[in-house]
Design a protein around this motif. Structure first.
Motif, PDB file in Angstrom:
ATOM      1  N   UNK A  69       0.829  -1.207   0.000  1.00  0.00           N
ATOM      2  CA  UNK A  69       0.000   0.000   0.000  1.00  0.00           C
ATOM      3  C   UNK A  69       0.865   1.259   0.000  1.00  0.00           C
ATOM      4  N   UNK A  70       1.854   1.302   0.879  1.00  0.00           N
ATOM      5  CA  UNK A  70       2.743   2.470   0.937  1.00  0.00           C
ATOM      6  C   UNK A  70       3.545   2.628  -0.350  1.00  0.00           C
ATOM      7  N   UNK A  71       4.034   1.512  -0.860  1.00  0.00           N
ATOM      8  CA  UNK A  71       4.859   1.544  -2.066  1.00  0.00           C
ATOM      9  C   UNK A  71       4.077   2.087  -3.253  1.00  0.00           C
ATOM     10  N   UNK A  72       2.876   1.558  -3.463  1.00  0.00           N
ATOM     11  CA  UNK A  72       2.062   2.008  -4.592  1.00  0.00           C
ATOM     12  C   UNK A  72       1.538   3.423  -4.389  1.00  0.00           C
ATOM     13  N   UNK A  73       1.194   3.756  -3.138  1.00  0.00           N
ATOM     14  CA  UNK A  73       0.652   5.094  -2.855  1.00  0.00           C
ATOM     15  C   UNK A  73       1.694   6.178  -3.116  1.00  0.00           C
ATOM     16  N   UNK A  74       2.915   5.976  -2.609  1.00  0.00           N
ATOM     17  CA  UNK A  74       3.979   6.963  -2.816  1.00  0.00           C
ATOM     18  C   UNK A  74       4.320   7.082  -4.293  1.00  0.00           C
ATOM     19  N   UNK A  75       4.453   5.942  -4.963  1.00  0.00           N
ATOM     20  CA  UNK A  75       4.782   5.944  -6.385  1.00  0.00           C
ATOM     21  C   UNK A  75       3.679   6.615  -7.199  1.00  0.00           C
ATOM     22  N   UNK A  76       2.425   6.294  -6.892  1.00  0.00           N
ATOM     23  CA  UNK A  76       1.282   6.824  -7.628  1.00  0.00           C
ATOM     24  C   UNK A  76       1.157   8.336  -7.463  1.00  0.00           C
ATOM     25  N   UNK A  79       6.647  -0.804 -19.108  1.00  0.00           N
ATOM     26  CA  UNK A  79       5.222  -0.614 -19.402  1.00  0.00           C
ATOM     27  C   UNK A  79       4.729   0.717 -18.833  1.00  0.00           C
ATOM     28  N   UNK A  80       5.146   1.020 -17.603  1.00  0.00           N
ATOM     29  CA  UNK A  80       4.701   2.263 -16.970  1.00  0.00           C
ATOM     30  C   UNK A  80       5.219   3.470 -17.742  1.00  0.00           C
ATOM     31  N   UNK A  81       6.486   3.455 -18.097  1.00  0.00           N
ATOM     32  CA  UNK A  81       7.084   4.576 -18.833  1.00  0.00           C
ATOM     33  C   UNK A  81       6.394   4.765 -20.177  1.00  0.00           C
ATOM     34  N   UNK A  82       6.216   3.672 -20.911  1.00  0.00           N
ATOM     35  CA  UNK A  82       5.633   3.764 -22.246  1.00  0.00           C
ATOM     36  C   UNK A  82       4.161   4.182 -22.189  1.00  0.00           C
ATOM     37  N   UNK A 135      10.412   6.409  -8.323  1.00  0.00           N
ATOM     38  CA  UNK A 135      11.039   5.161  -7.881  1.00  0.00           C
ATOM     39  C   UNK A 135      12.011   5.417  -6.742  1.00  0.00           C
ATOM     40  N   UNK A 136      12.821   6.486  -6.861  1.00  0.00           N
ATOM     41  CA  UNK A 136      13.774   6.835  -5.805  1.00  0.00           C
ATOM     42  C   UNK A 136      13.045   7.222  -4.518  1.00  0.00           C
ATOM     43  N   UNK A 137      11.927   7.922  -4.639  1.00  0.00           N
ATOM     44  CA  UNK A 137      11.160   8.361  -3.466  1.00  0.00           C
ATOM     45  C   UNK A 137      10.645   7.174  -2.668  1.00  0.00           C
ATOM     46  N   UNK A 138      10.080   6.202  -3.368  1.00  0.00           N
ATOM     47  CA  UNK A 138       9.548   5.051  -2.625  1.00  0.00           C
ATOM     48  C   UNK A 138      10.673   4.176  -2.073  1.00  0.00           C
ATOM     49  N   UNK A 139      11.827   4.131  -2.766  1.00  0.00           N
ATOM     50  CA  UNK A 139      12.958   3.353  -2.256  1.00  0.00           C
ATOM     51  C   UNK A 139      13.499   3.970  -0.963  1.00  0.00           C
ATOM     52  N   UNK A 140      13.550   5.308  -0.914  1.00  0.00           N
ATOM     53  CA  UNK A 140      14.104   5.992   0.251  1.00  0.00           C
ATOM     54  C   UNK A 140      13.134   6.066   1.422  1.00  0.00           C
ATOM     55  N   UNK A 141      11.833   5.912   1.160  1.00  0.00           N
ATOM     56  CA  UNK A 141      10.839   6.104   2.200  1.00  0.00           C
ATOM     57  C   UNK A 141      10.203   4.815   2.723  1.00  0.00           C
TER      58      UNK A 141
END
Length: 296
Positions: free
Chosen positions: A163-170, A232-235, A256-262
């Motif tokens: 949930x946190x990973x997808x929420x921050x990324x989204x 897929x996401x980038x394209x 991607x960096x934001x969710x990795x660091x948080x």
């Protein structure tokens, strides 16, 4: 509504005649059918999504989404200025908004729940594989800490992780595209369009579930699927927004960096009950693991 071929605005997708026969509208700009997917089966549409065909994405995130949202216009909320019934009115208004929101985004909610279910499984499998394949020697590991808890707590950990990973990324991608760059200021439901695009592009992550049937659940295969999902996401973001790769790729890398660091540091702090010493050791082990993988 837009033409899925040239991405120009269109007044309608089709015309309905008295005998319920429909005729697709031709685009006034490119001369092609505005949206051929109106008459195409969902199975073919799904295949075209996997093939990253621009028309399939534009059909779903623009035309189909707008048609769905238009069925549920914003409901007027009754406002009562009486002080005595103020809190009751607030509760009633909140319930009305929640009910309206649930009806409007019923399909998206179901898709997000399905995605979360797969994501929890995949993250659990990947953490176990990382722990088994040569990284068990690392003194500080998530799996070592999780082993202190029962299966239910482990599942809740990976559920919160997903949930946190997808929420921050989204929300990071949505903020960068809609707020920082200013894309979609003249497009209706622009934020919903970005959200739906991310959801559809994440569908590539469902492929590893097939490994339940075929025994290919190795760390290498999981990483390959992960990189494919990122492509897929980038394209898909480039297709929907018409932004260049020079804009989309930095946005993706920032998210991607934001969710990795948080995400992982926050969850590891929860696991260790706020032990900063263990957190620092864990971050060093993660950095060592990344450097080791790069060298390989």
């Amino acid at each position: 509504m837009i033409c899925i071929n040239c991405a120009q605005p269109a007044e309608s997708l089709y015309v309905v005649y008295s005998n319920n026969h429909i005729q697709l509208t031709d685009c006034s700009t490119c001369g092609k059918e505005v949206d051929k997917y109106v008459e195409i089966d969902n199975v073919i549409l799904f295949v075209d999504l996997l093939l990253l065909k621009p028309g399939a994405y534009r059909h779903l995130v623009y035309n189909s989404l707008e048609a769905t949202l238009s069925k549920y216009p914003e409901e007027k909320i009754n406002i009562n200025t009486s002080t005595e019934s103020n809190w009751k009115q607030s509760i009633q208004n909140s319930c009305q908004k929640l009910t309206c929101w649930e009806r409007k985004f019923d399909t998206l909610i179901r898709l997000w729940i399905l995605l979360f279910t797969f994501e929890i499984y995949l993250k659990w499998i990947m953490e176990e594989d990382h722990f088994k394949h040569g990284q068990a020697s690392v003194p500080i590991s998530v799996m070592i800490e999780l082993a202190k808890y029962n299966v239910i707590h482990q599942y809740l950990y990976f559920a919160l992780y997903s949930i946190l990973d997808l929420a921050i990324f989204h929300f990071m991608i949505q903020w960068c595209i809609c707020t920082l760059i200013g894309w979609g200021s003249d497009i209706k439901n622009s934020r919903y369009i970005i959200s739906y695009t991310i959801l559809l592009s994440y569908g590539a992550k469902i492929f590893p579930v097939l490994m339940i049937i075929w025994p290919y659940d190795t760390l290498l295969s999981l990483n390959i699927i992960k990189y494919i999902a990122n492509l897929y996401i980038i394209e898909s973001l480039r297709i929907v927004t018409n932004l260049s790769y020079f804009i989309v790729i930095p946005i993706f890398l920032s998210a991607t960096l934001s969710r990795f660091l948080l995400v992982k540091p926050i969850l590891f702090l929860l696991l260790t009950r706020g032990n900063l010493t263990q957190l620092i050791a864990y971050l060093k082990s993660e950095l060592h693991s990344i450097v080791h993988n790069i060298n390989i």
